[in-house]
Motif scaffolding. Structure first.
Motif, PDB file in Angstrom:
ATOM      1  N   THR A 139       0.553  -1.394  -0.176  1.00  0.00           N
ATOM      2  CA  THR A 139      -0.185  -0.128   0.055  1.00  0.00           C
ATOM      3  C   THR A 139       0.593   1.787  -0.170  1.00  0.00           C
ATOM      4  N   PRO A 140       0.062   2.587   0.273  1.00  0.00           N
ATOM      5  CA  PRO A 140       1.022   4.101  -0.420  1.00  0.00           C
ATOM      6  C   PRO A 140       2.080   3.741   1.295  1.00  0.00           C
ATOM      7  N   ALA A 141       1.550   3.385   2.253  1.00  0.00           N
ATOM      8  CA  ALA A 141       2.180   3.830   3.719  1.00  0.00           C
ATOM      9  C   ALA A 141       3.182   2.802   4.369  1.00  0.00           C
ATOM     10  N   ASP A 142       2.994   1.629   3.289  1.00  0.00           N
ATOM     11  CA  ASP A 142       4.449   0.453   3.101  1.00  0.00           C
ATOM     12  C   ASP A 142       5.832   1.093   2.321  1.00  0.00           C
ATOM     13  N   LEU A 143       5.646   2.479   1.293  1.00  0.00           N
ATOM     14  CA  LEU A 143       7.210   3.238   1.117  1.00  0.00           C
ATOM     15  C   LEU A 143       7.560   4.429   1.858  1.00  0.00           C
ATOM     16  N   PHE A 144       6.731   4.460   3.508  1.00  0.00           N
ATOM     17  CA  PHE A 144       6.976   5.104   4.444  1.00  0.00           C
ATOM     18  C   PHE A 144       8.129   4.672   4.983  1.00  0.00           C
ATOM     19  N   THR A 145       6.851   3.330   5.487  1.00  0.00           N
ATOM     20  CA  THR A 145       7.010   2.880   7.244  1.00  0.00           C
ATOM     21  C   THR A 145       7.830   1.076   7.054  1.00  0.00           C
ATOM     22  N   ASP A 146       8.342   0.692   4.825  1.00  0.00           N
ATOM     23  CA  ASP A 146       9.206  -0.702   5.356  1.00  0.00           C
ATOM     24  C   ASP A 146       9.654  -0.716   3.707  1.00  0.00           C
ATOM     25  N   PRO A 147      10.349   0.242   2.942  1.00  0.00           N
ATOM     26  CA  PRO A 147      10.949   0.911   2.303  1.00  0.00           C
ATOM     27  C   PRO A 147      11.854  -0.463   0.715  1.00  0.00           C
ATOM     28  N   LEU A 148      11.995  -0.523   2.716  1.00  0.00           N
ATOM     29  CA  LEU A 148      13.290  -1.867   1.728  1.00  0.00           C
ATOM     30  C   LEU A 148      12.119  -3.269   1.703  1.00  0.00           C
ATOM     31  N   GLY A 149      11.145  -3.668   2.843  1.00  0.00           N
ATOM     32  CA  GLY A 149      10.663  -5.043   2.418  1.00  0.00           C
ATOM     33  C   GLY A 149      10.241  -4.798   1.598  1.00  0.00           C
ATOM     34  N   LEU A 150       9.678  -3.355   0.802  1.00  0.00           N
ATOM     35  CA  LEU A 150       8.995  -3.151  -0.523  1.00  0.00           C
ATOM     36  C   LEU A 150       9.556  -3.659  -1.604  1.00  0.00           C
ATOM     37  N   LEU A 151      10.889  -2.885  -1.788  1.00  0.00           N
ATOM     38  CA  LEU A 151      11.726  -3.610  -2.907  1.00  0.00           C
ATOM     39  C   LEU A 151      11.493  -5.208  -2.637  1.00  0.00           C
ATOM     40  N   SER A 152      12.416  -5.518  -1.111  1.00  0.00           N
ATOM     41  CA  SER A 152      12.591  -6.557  -1.960  1.00  0.00           C
ATOM     42  C   SER A 152      10.999  -7.895  -2.252  1.00  0.00           C
ATOM     43  N   ASP A 153      10.235  -7.238  -1.516  1.00  0.00           N
ATOM     44  CA  ASP A 153       9.156  -7.354  -2.208  1.00  0.00           C
ATOM     45  C   ASP A 153       8.875  -7.526  -3.798  1.00  0.00           C
ATOM     46  N   LEU A 154       8.980  -6.870  -4.232  1.00  0.00           N
ATOM     47  CA  LEU A 154       8.859  -6.809  -5.883  1.00  0.00           C
ATOM     48  C   LEU A 154       9.987  -7.789  -6.393  1.00  0.00           C
ATOM     49  N   LEU A 155      11.323  -7.545  -5.788  1.00  0.00           N
ATOM     50  CA  LEU A 155      11.908  -8.436  -6.652  1.00  0.00           C
ATOM     51  C   LEU A 155      12.558  -9.334  -6.777  1.00  0.00           C
ATOM     52  N   VAL A 156      12.042 -10.030  -4.727  1.00  0.00           N
ATOM     53  CA  VAL A 156      12.367 -11.806  -4.703  1.00  0.00           C
ATOM     54  C   VAL A 156      10.769 -12.165  -4.062  1.00  0.00           C
ATOM     55  N   HIS A 157      10.412 -11.402  -3.295  1.00  0.00           N
ATOM     56  CA  HIS A 157       9.334 -12.068  -2.240  1.00  0.00           C
ATOM     57  C   HIS A 157       8.330 -12.578  -3.380  1.00  0.00           C
ATOM     58  N   GLY A 158       7.862 -11.682  -3.664  1.00  0.00           N
ATOM     59  CA  GLY A 158       6.654 -11.256  -4.530  1.00  0.00           C
ATOM     60  C   GLY A 158       5.730 -12.937  -5.198  1.00  0.00           C
ATOM     61  N   ASN A 159       4.528 -12.590  -6.061  1.00  0.00           N
ATOM     62  CA  ASN A 159       4.680 -13.337  -7.509  1.00  0.00           C
ATOM     63  C   ASN A 159       4.935 -12.897  -7.874  1.00  0.00           C
ATOM     64  N   TYR A 160       5.366 -12.238  -8.536  1.00  0.00           N
ATOM     65  CA  TYR A 160       6.102 -11.542  -9.986  1.00  0.00           C
ATOM     66  C   TYR A 160       6.988 -10.544  -9.273  1.00  0.00           C
ATOM     67  N   PRO A 161       8.091 -11.717  -9.151  1.00  0.00           N
ATOM     68  CA  PRO A 161       9.546 -11.469  -8.823  1.00  0.00           C
ATOM     69  C   PRO A 161      10.609 -10.448 -10.107  1.00  0.00           C
ATOM     70  N   VAL A 162      10.474  -9.738  -9.960  1.00  0.00           N
ATOM     71  CA  VAL A 162      10.847  -8.735 -10.979  1.00  0.00           C
ATOM     72  C   VAL A 162      12.454  -8.884 -11.250  1.00  0.00           C
ATOM     73  N   LEU A 163      13.131  -9.697 -10.933  1.00  0.00           N
ATOM     74  CA  LEU A 163      14.988 -10.587 -10.987  1.00  0.00           C
ATOM     75  C   LEU A 163      14.533 -11.190 -12.301  1.00  0.00           C
ATOM     76  N   ALA A 164      12.983 -11.793 -12.633  1.00  0.00           N
ATOM     77  CA  ALA A 164      13.151 -13.351 -12.733  1.00  0.00           C
ATOM     78  C   ALA A 164      12.039 -12.482 -14.460  1.00  0.00           C
TER      79      ALA A 164
END
Length: 390
Positions: free
Chosen positions: A151-176
């Motif tokens: 959510t928008p709040a996660d940009l400020f409360t957990d930016p590193l977690g958001l980035l790692s979610d997008l790159l690795v941990h999410g259902n659509y990991p950008v690295l792949a």
């Protein structure tokens, strides 16, 4: 192109309406046919769209083009974060793709000038190496502190977690998943009006999809992979009842055995290559079908929906968040599909471009003009903010 996007959109609707598994533990037909493939098709077509808006077969990439693409990415990402807020509030299990989609756009910026053969090689490399890299980084990058869609709040409360979610941990990991954008860019740099090119996309995509599915099936069923994957990832379910779960549910990625999974969204090399081939084959098939008037007429409703995917995707997530028809998946799916097709056909005839698409295009146009300078009074025919023929 619009018709292919429309088919991918309908596939997403069906997966979100029916879910992955039925009450008896068997995979739903929607999950078996569209799970993973629809999202992969969306990502591949994003690459095709980027190729179209940067010159097609003759790339034209300047700072204005890059500014327009970056602006599109930021607005799509913002829409995804707002949808994440609605999804998390309603307790949906949707896995909104738009924030990942936005980062894929940004990752594509350095790739816009590459030759199609280079892009195809990079796509295949990322489809195999990307899942391995994601697996290696799961224990390195922190898990996000939030549960569900960002959510928008996660940009400020957990930016590193958001980035790692997008790159690795999410259902659509950008690295792949950058593999799909590379493949789409390569396809968009070809002559997609050519019957030969469309036929090669269809034949090559089918061969890749079938070959990787067969290889994964052999590993899982004949060489003990199914049992090893169950022992590594699914021991909470007794073995006799776990076969469907192991075959069709994405593993957590806790062990290397997860890399032999063929389940949708497992982000294994087999899953990546299979869905990459499926997306390419779908694109080739639709290109062939729409070469003739009967095919174009039959697929016109899908093309209308595919011309405004951002609008319809956002609308369907918001509709799901209301909880309407959640106890009747058949009615829910019918409502989503019929509503999307009817709205798209009426809107396209009366207003043209979808409302959110028009908003994003206007912002991208302003960003392009600002990047080129205030004296830029004319726009090139390949700029991102002009409508493209479909």
């Amino acid at each position: 192109m619009d018709a292919a996007r429309g088919l991918a959109l309908i596939g997403m609707f069906s997966v979100h309406a029916y879910g992955a598994f039925a009450a008896d533990g068997s995979p739903t037909p929607a999950w078996m046919f569209a799970g993973g493939r629809s999202a992969a098709t969306f990502a591949l077509l994003a690459g095709v769209g980027l190729a179209f808006t940067t010159g097609g077969r003759r790339p034209v990439v300047d700072r204005g083009t890059r500014a327009a693409i970056a602006t599109r990415a930021l607005l799509v990402g913002l829409a995804g974060l707002l949808l994440g807020l609605a999804s998390r509030t309603a307790g949906l299990d949707v896995d909104v793709i738009l924030v990942f989609y936005a980062l894929l756009f940004l990752c594509a910026l350095p790739l816009l000038r590459l030759h199609p053969r280079t892009l195809i090689g990079l796509a295949l490399f990322l489809a195999v190496a990307g899942p391995v890299l994601v697996h290696l980084l799961r224990d390195v990058l922190p898990m996000p502190s939030y549960d569900g869609d960002p959510t928008p709040a996660d940009l400020f409360t957990d930016p590193l977690g958001l980035l790692s979610d997008l790159l690795v941990h999410g259902n659509y990991p950008v690295l792949a998943w950058t593999a799909y954008v590379c493949a789409g860019l390569a396809a968009g740099r070809l002559d997609l009006r050519s019957r030969r090119v469309a036929g090669r996309l269809l034949a090559g995509g089918l061969a890749l999809a079938a070959g990787t599915w067969l290889a994964a099936t052999l590993l899982l069923r004949w060489f003990g992979g199914l049992w090893h994957l169950w022992r590594a990832e699914f021991t909470d379910t007794p073995w006799p009842e776990a076969r469907n779960e192991v075959l069709w549910d994405a593993p957590d990625g806790a062990t290397w055995w997860s890399l032999i999974s063929r389940a949708p969204h497992s982000t294994s090399p087999f899953d990546m290559l299979h869905t990459l081939g499926s997306a390419a084959a779908l694109l080739g098939a639709v290109l062939l079908l729409t070469r003739h008037a009967p095919g174009r007429t039959a697929l016109a409703p899908l093309a209308a929906a595919g011309s405004m995917p951002l609008t319809l995707y956002c609308a369907h997530v918001l509709f799901l968040a209301t909880g309407a028809l959640e106890d009747s998946p058949d009615l829910l799916c019918a409502a989503l599909v019929a509503g999307a097709l009817l709205f798209a056909m009426c809107w396209r005839r009366t207003a043209g471009r979808g409302p959110l698409e028009a908003l994003v295009a206007a912002a991208a146009g302003r960003a392009r003009r600002a990047a080129l300078g205030r004296d830029a009074t004319s726009l090139s025919p390949t700029e991102p903010d002009k409508p493209q023929s479909a």
